[in-house]
Motif scaffolding. Structure first.
Motif, mmCIF file in Angstrom:
data_model
loop_
_atom_site.group_PDB
_atom_site.id
_atom_site.type_symbol
_atom_site.label_atom_id
_atom_site.label_comp_id
_atom_site.label_asym_id
_atom_site.label_seq_id
_atom_site.Cartn_x
_atom_site.Cartn_y
_atom_site.Cartn_z
ATOM 1 N N GLY A 12 0.851 -1.193 0.000
ATOM 2 C CA GLY A 12 0.000 0.000 0.000
ATOM 3 C C GLY A 12 0.884 1.239 0.000
ATOM 4 N N THR A 13 0.446 2.257 0.740
ATOM 5 C CA THR A 13 1.191 3.518 0.780
ATOM 6 C C THR A 13 2.631 3.281 1.226
ATOM 7 O OG1 THR A 13 -0.875 4.610 1.363
ATOM 8 C CG2 THR A 13 1.143 5.843 1.786
ATOM 9 N N VAL A 14 2.801 2.628 2.370
ATOM 10 C CA VAL A 14 4.148 2.469 2.928
ATOM 11 C C VAL A 14 4.945 1.420 2.138
ATOM 12 C CG1 VAL A 14 5.499 1.935 4.994
ATOM 13 C CG2 VAL A 14 3.351 3.197 5.208
ATOM 14 N N GLY A 15 4.297 0.274 1.847
ATOM 15 C CA GLY A 15 4.996 -0.795 1.129
ATOM 16 C C GLY A 15 5.559 -0.302 -0.202
ATOM 17 N N VAL A 44 1.105 -9.352 -1.894
ATOM 18 C CA VAL A 44 -0.063 -8.467 -1.995
ATOM 19 C C VAL A 44 -1.298 -9.306 -1.669
ATOM 20 C CG1 VAL A 44 1.001 -6.953 -3.715
ATOM 21 C CG2 VAL A 44 -0.328 -8.920 -4.479
ATOM 22 N N ARG A 45 -2.395 -8.620 -1.405
ATOM 23 C CA ARG A 45 -3.589 -9.402 -1.051
ATOM 24 C C ARG A 45 -4.147 -10.122 -2.285
ATOM 25 N NH1 ARG A 45 -7.706 -8.235 2.981
ATOM 26 N NH2 ARG A 45 -7.451 -6.000 2.809
ATOM 27 N N SER A 46 -4.151 -9.400 -3.407
ATOM 28 C CA SER A 46 -4.694 -10.008 -4.625
ATOM 29 C C SER A 46 -3.878 -9.563 -5.831
ATOM 30 C CB SER A 46 -6.170 -9.584 -4.776
ATOM 31 O OG SER A 46 -6.539 -9.617 -6.126
ATOM 32 N N ALA A 316 4.051 11.228 9.022
ATOM 33 C CA ALA A 316 3.398 10.192 8.217
ATOM 34 C C ALA A 316 3.650 10.498 6.752
ATOM 35 C CB ALA A 316 1.900 10.163 8.517
ATOM 36 N N GLY A 317 3.053 9.658 5.910
ATOM 37 C CA GLY A 317 3.228 9.845 4.469
ATOM 38 C C GLY A 317 4.169 8.809 3.919
ATOM 39 N N LYS A 318 4.008 8.581 2.637
ATOM 40 C CA LYS A 318 4.728 7.512 1.940
ATOM 41 C C LYS A 318 6.255 7.592 2.140
ATOM 42 C CE LYS A 318 4.446 5.700 -2.746
ATOM 43 N NZ LYS A 318 3.328 5.366 -3.585
ATOM 44 N N PRO A 320 8.368 9.798 4.059
ATOM 45 C CA PRO A 320 8.952 9.863 5.403
ATOM 46 C C PRO A 320 8.892 8.502 6.117
ATOM 47 C CG PRO A 320 7.484 11.722 5.054
ATOM 48 C CD PRO A 320 7.301 10.816 3.879
ATOM 49 N N THR A 321 7.773 7.790 5.945
ATOM 50 C CA THR A 321 7.650 6.490 6.614
ATOM 51 C C THR A 321 8.612 5.486 5.985
ATOM 52 O OG1 THR A 321 5.341 7.076 6.962
ATOM 53 C CG2 THR A 321 5.961 4.817 7.460
ATOM 54 N N ALA A 322 8.746 5.565 4.652
ATOM 55 C CA ALA A 322 9.697 4.671 3.970
ATOM 56 C C ALA A 322 11.108 4.930 4.473
ATOM 57 C CB ALA A 322 9.619 4.894 2.462
HETATM 58 N N1 LIG Z 1 0.520 5.702 5.657
HETATM 59 C C1 LIG Z 1 1.320 6.299 6.536
HETATM 60 O O1 LIG Z 1 1.634 7.483 6.399
HETATM 61 C C2 LIG Z 1 1.879 5.533 7.696
HETATM 62 C C3 LIG Z 1 2.779 6.174 8.562
HETATM 63 C C4 LIG Z 1 3.344 5.457 9.625
HETATM 64 C C5 LIG Z 1 2.978 4.139 9.807
HETATM 65 N N2 LIG Z 1 2.072 3.557 8.959
HETATM 66 C C6 LIG Z 1 1.715 2.163 9.188
HETATM 67 O O2 LIG Z 1 2.155 1.398 8.089
HETATM 68 C C7 LIG Z 1 1.287 0.285 7.902
HETATM 69 C C8 LIG Z 1 0.770 0.269 6.467
HETATM 70 O O3 LIG Z 1 0.057 1.461 6.261
HETATM 71 P P1 LIG Z 1 -0.357 1.951 4.783
HETATM 72 O O4 LIG Z 1 -0.728 3.382 4.928
HETATM 73 O O5 LIG Z 1 0.666 1.553 3.818
HETATM 74 O O6 LIG Z 1 -1.690 1.106 4.567
HETATM 75 P P2 LIG Z 1 -2.360 0.718 3.190
HETATM 76 O O7 LIG Z 1 -2.083 1.776 2.172
HETATM 77 O O8 LIG Z 1 -3.757 0.360 3.474
HETATM 78 O O9 LIG Z 1 -1.543 -0.566 2.755
HETATM 79 C C9 LIG Z 1 -1.729 -1.828 3.309
HETATM 80 C C10 LIG Z 1 -1.575 -2.814 2.204
HETATM 81 O O10 LIG Z 1 -1.547 -4.114 2.751
HETATM 82 C C11 LIG Z 1 -2.335 -4.942 1.879
HETATM 83 N N3 LIG Z 1 -2.778 -6.142 2.569
HETATM 84 C C12 LIG Z 1 -3.788 -6.295 3.428
HETATM 85 N N4 LIG Z 1 -3.880 -7.576 3.835
HETATM 86 C C13 LIG Z 1 -2.902 -8.232 3.195
HETATM 87 C C14 LIG Z 1 -2.485 -9.593 3.176
HETATM 88 N N5 LIG Z 1 -3.099 -10.502 3.907
HETATM 89 N N6 LIG Z 1 -1.460 -9.932 2.393
HETATM 90 C C15 LIG Z 1 -0.812 -9.014 1.624
HETATM 91 N N7 LIG Z 1 -1.161 -7.719 1.585
HETATM 92 C C16 LIG Z 1 -2.200 -7.329 2.376
HETATM 93 C C17 LIG Z 1 -3.469 -4.065 1.453
HETATM 94 O O11 LIG Z 1 -4.078 -4.591 0.308
HETATM 95 P P3 LIG Z 1 -5.605 -4.179 -0.035
HETATM 96 O O12 LIG Z 1 -5.500 -2.771 -0.509
HETATM 97 O O13 LIG Z 1 -5.989 -5.162 -1.077
HETATM 98 O O14 LIG Z 1 -6.377 -4.305 1.222
HETATM 99 C C18 LIG Z 1 -2.730 -2.757 1.196
HETATM 100 O O15 LIG Z 1 -2.200 -2.717 -0.112
HETATM 101 C C19 LIG Z 1 0.195 0.430 8.945
HETATM 102 O O16 LIG Z 1 0.513 -0.330 10.071
HETATM 103 C C20 LIG Z 1 0.245 1.900 9.301
HETATM 104 O O17 LIG Z 1 -0.213 2.189 10.599
HETATM 105 C C21 LIG Z 1 1.517 4.213 7.906
#
Ligand SMILES: NC(=O)c1ccc[n+]([C@@H]2O[C@H](COP(=O)([O-])OP(=O)(O)OC[C@H]3O[C@@H](n4cnc5c(N)ncnc54)[C@H](OP(=O)(O)O)[C@@H]3O)[C@@H](O)[C@H]2O)c1
Length: 447
Positions: A12-15, A44-46, A316-318, A320-322
């Motif tokens: 997702g955003t961070v990955g 990835v999930r799908s 937060a954000g793609k 800085p978190t990366a």
């Molecule tokens: N975004 C930020 O700025 C930020 C900052 C600090 C920390 N974080 C932390 O970083 C983590 C990820 O956040 P994010 O913002 O990247 O969330 P996100 O954009 O929702 O990304 C999560 C990803 O994981 C996938 N996923 C869900 N279940 C899965 C599974 N069983 N197998 C493989 N992939 C799966 C999701 O796929 P689907 O889309 O298909 O559900 C989605 O692509 C969280 O713990 C968050 O708290 C985020």
């Protein structure tokens, strides 16, 4: 050059940010640490739903194929939530793999179990990105301040709340209007509860408190209030008195009233306990934290040797978190190379760790706003209730220009225990001359 292989779970955003950052700066990182960090698989999930342009040869659909791959040494859990993520982290640790996560909700809910599993299986667990995104506060607390007792730590750790409070102050706007705007612009989730009710900040401050004081802080012991009830009026009145309202996460050694549960430790200068809390706080507008605006985060750390330090950046954000995840990947690679297990363990009991004090025992100063019927004797009735509970009033202000039967009355209260002030406000709210619920905002003077 030696190579370690990483598997990313969650794109997702961070990955995707981590993958892009490694593409961009992986060479630089390798030349700095002398180890190449290669991404071998991404779960990835799908696959069908994955729109990413990343080579399909890297993508898999089942996270287990990452965790079970003997060629993958580091697993980055970037899925979020506390269910599948817990399974992933526990499975990887069980296999002795290094685990990197950005997941504060997971650590808050299951941290004790995860740290115990890491220790049991001799695996390393990294979580820099879980608090304040791009600010390297975890590593700073664990390593940079290793020679300090952390006297106090104050954090603006939720970007959404800071964005809302900043706009309410600068534009004199109402909470609901700014929140709606923040949701439209993508600064706030829908529903926004996790951020604006203080849960996200509580997750983060629990992690920082645990690191600062060497014992696992149970999230249930963290006192939490969000910003829902803050009005533009409170912000304006506080401003006139020289204060700015911030959602402040606080970890502070405190003397607190002596109790059987937290007696003063063996004649030393140990505190009776530790305050770990999140609530809207009036801070002097001249303090450096008052100028941390918009979605920025900041952490102010007071160590007994170092004195005061300030960390400021994007929480937060793609990207800085990366950046934080890359720092963990580099640490994990180095620890693998040199065979380090728990180089600096997260929880080492301090000589006087103390315990988290209940909020009623925490002492602070206060800003109180009441709506009262403008009638002789009102002030005396209220002052008598505060006085009866030994709460000193430092000033009373009746802002001018208000007409009608009920007018605002602002009290600044001297230092008093929260329990006493809450009891006084309960009594005051029952007075017929007081209309509506009293608004109380704690004041932090950083003394
Ligand atoms: N975004 C930020 O700025 C930020 C900052 C600090 C920390 N974080 C932390 O970083 C983590 C990820 O956040 P994010 O913002 O990247 O969330 P996100 O954009 O929702 O990304 C999560 C990803 O994981 C996938 N996923 C869900 N279940 C899965 C599974 N069983 N197998 C493989 N992939 C799966 C999701 O796929 P689907 O889309 O298909 O559900 C989605 O692509 C969280 O713990 C968050 O708290 C985020």
């Amino acid at each position: 050059m030696q190579q370690v292989n990483a598997g990313i779970i969650g794109l997702g955003t961070v990955g995707s940010g981590v993958f892009n950052a490694l593409q961009l700066n992986g060479g630089l990182l390798s030349s700095r640490i002398g180890i190449r960090v290669a991404v071998k698989k991404i779960a990835v999930r799908s696959l069908a739903a994955c729109a990413s342009k990343i080579s399909r040869t890297l993508l898999v659909e089942d996270w287990r194929s990452v965790v079970d791959d003997p060629d993958i040494h580091i697993v980055a859990e970037l899925v979020g939530g506390a269910t599948v993520a817990r399974d992933i982290v526990l499975a990887a640790l069980k296999r002795g793999k290094s685990v990197v996560t950005a997941n504060k909700a997971l650590i808050s809910a299951h941290g004790e179990e995860l740290f115990a599993a890491a220790s049991r299986h001799g695996a390393n667990f990294y979580y820099e990105a879980s608090v304040c995104g791009g600010i390297p506060i975890i590593k700073s607390l664990r390593e940079g301040f290793v020679g300090n007792r952390i006297v106090a730590l104050y954090g603006i750790v939720n970007g959404t709340c800071n964005y809302i409070l900043t706009r309410m102050k600068l534009e004199r706007a109402a909470f609901a209007d700014v929140l709606a705007d923040a949701q439209r612009l993508g600064y706030a989730e829908t529903p926004p509860d996790l951020d604006i009710d203080g849960h996200d900040a509580a997750h983060k401050i629990g992690i920082l408190a645990s690191l600062a004081h060497g014992f696992w802080v149970n999230p249930k012991s963290i006192y939490m209030e969000g910003i829902r009830d803050i009005t533009a009026l409170d912000i304006q009145f506080a401003e006139k008195l020289g204060y700015t309202i911030k959602l402040l996460a606080i970890v502070k050694k405190t003397a607190g009233p002596a109790t059987k549960q937290s007696p003063r430790a063996r004649g030393s200068d140990c505190p009776r306990g530790i305050q770990v809390s999140v609530y809207p706080t009036a801070i002097p507008s001249s303090h450096v934290l008052a100028s941390v605006n918009d979605a920025f985060n900041a952490v102010f750390v007071r160590g007994d040797i170092v004195g005061d330090s300030l960390f400021y950046g994007r929480g937060a954000g793609k990207s800085p978190t990366a950046s934080a995840v890359l720092s963990d990947l580099a640490d994990a690679a180095l620890d693998l190379k040199f065979g380090n297990k728990h180089r600096v363990p997260p929880f080492v009991p301090h000589e006087c760790a103390g315990a988290v004090l209940p909020m009623e025992q925490i002492v602070s100063a206060y800003f109180v706003r009441l709506n009262v019927v403008d009638r002789p004797g009102t002030l005396a009735k209220i002052a008598a209730i505060f006085g009866g509970l030994n709460i000193g009033i430092s000033s009373v202000i009746q802002p001018e220009g208000h007409e009608g039967r009920s007018v605002p009355l602002i009290f600044m209260l001297h230092y008093a225990a929260n329990g006493a002030v809450m009891a006084a406000l309960k009594k005051i709210s029952r007075l017929p001359v007081v209309k509506g619920r009293p608004m109380m905002i704690r004041v932090e003077n950083f003394e």
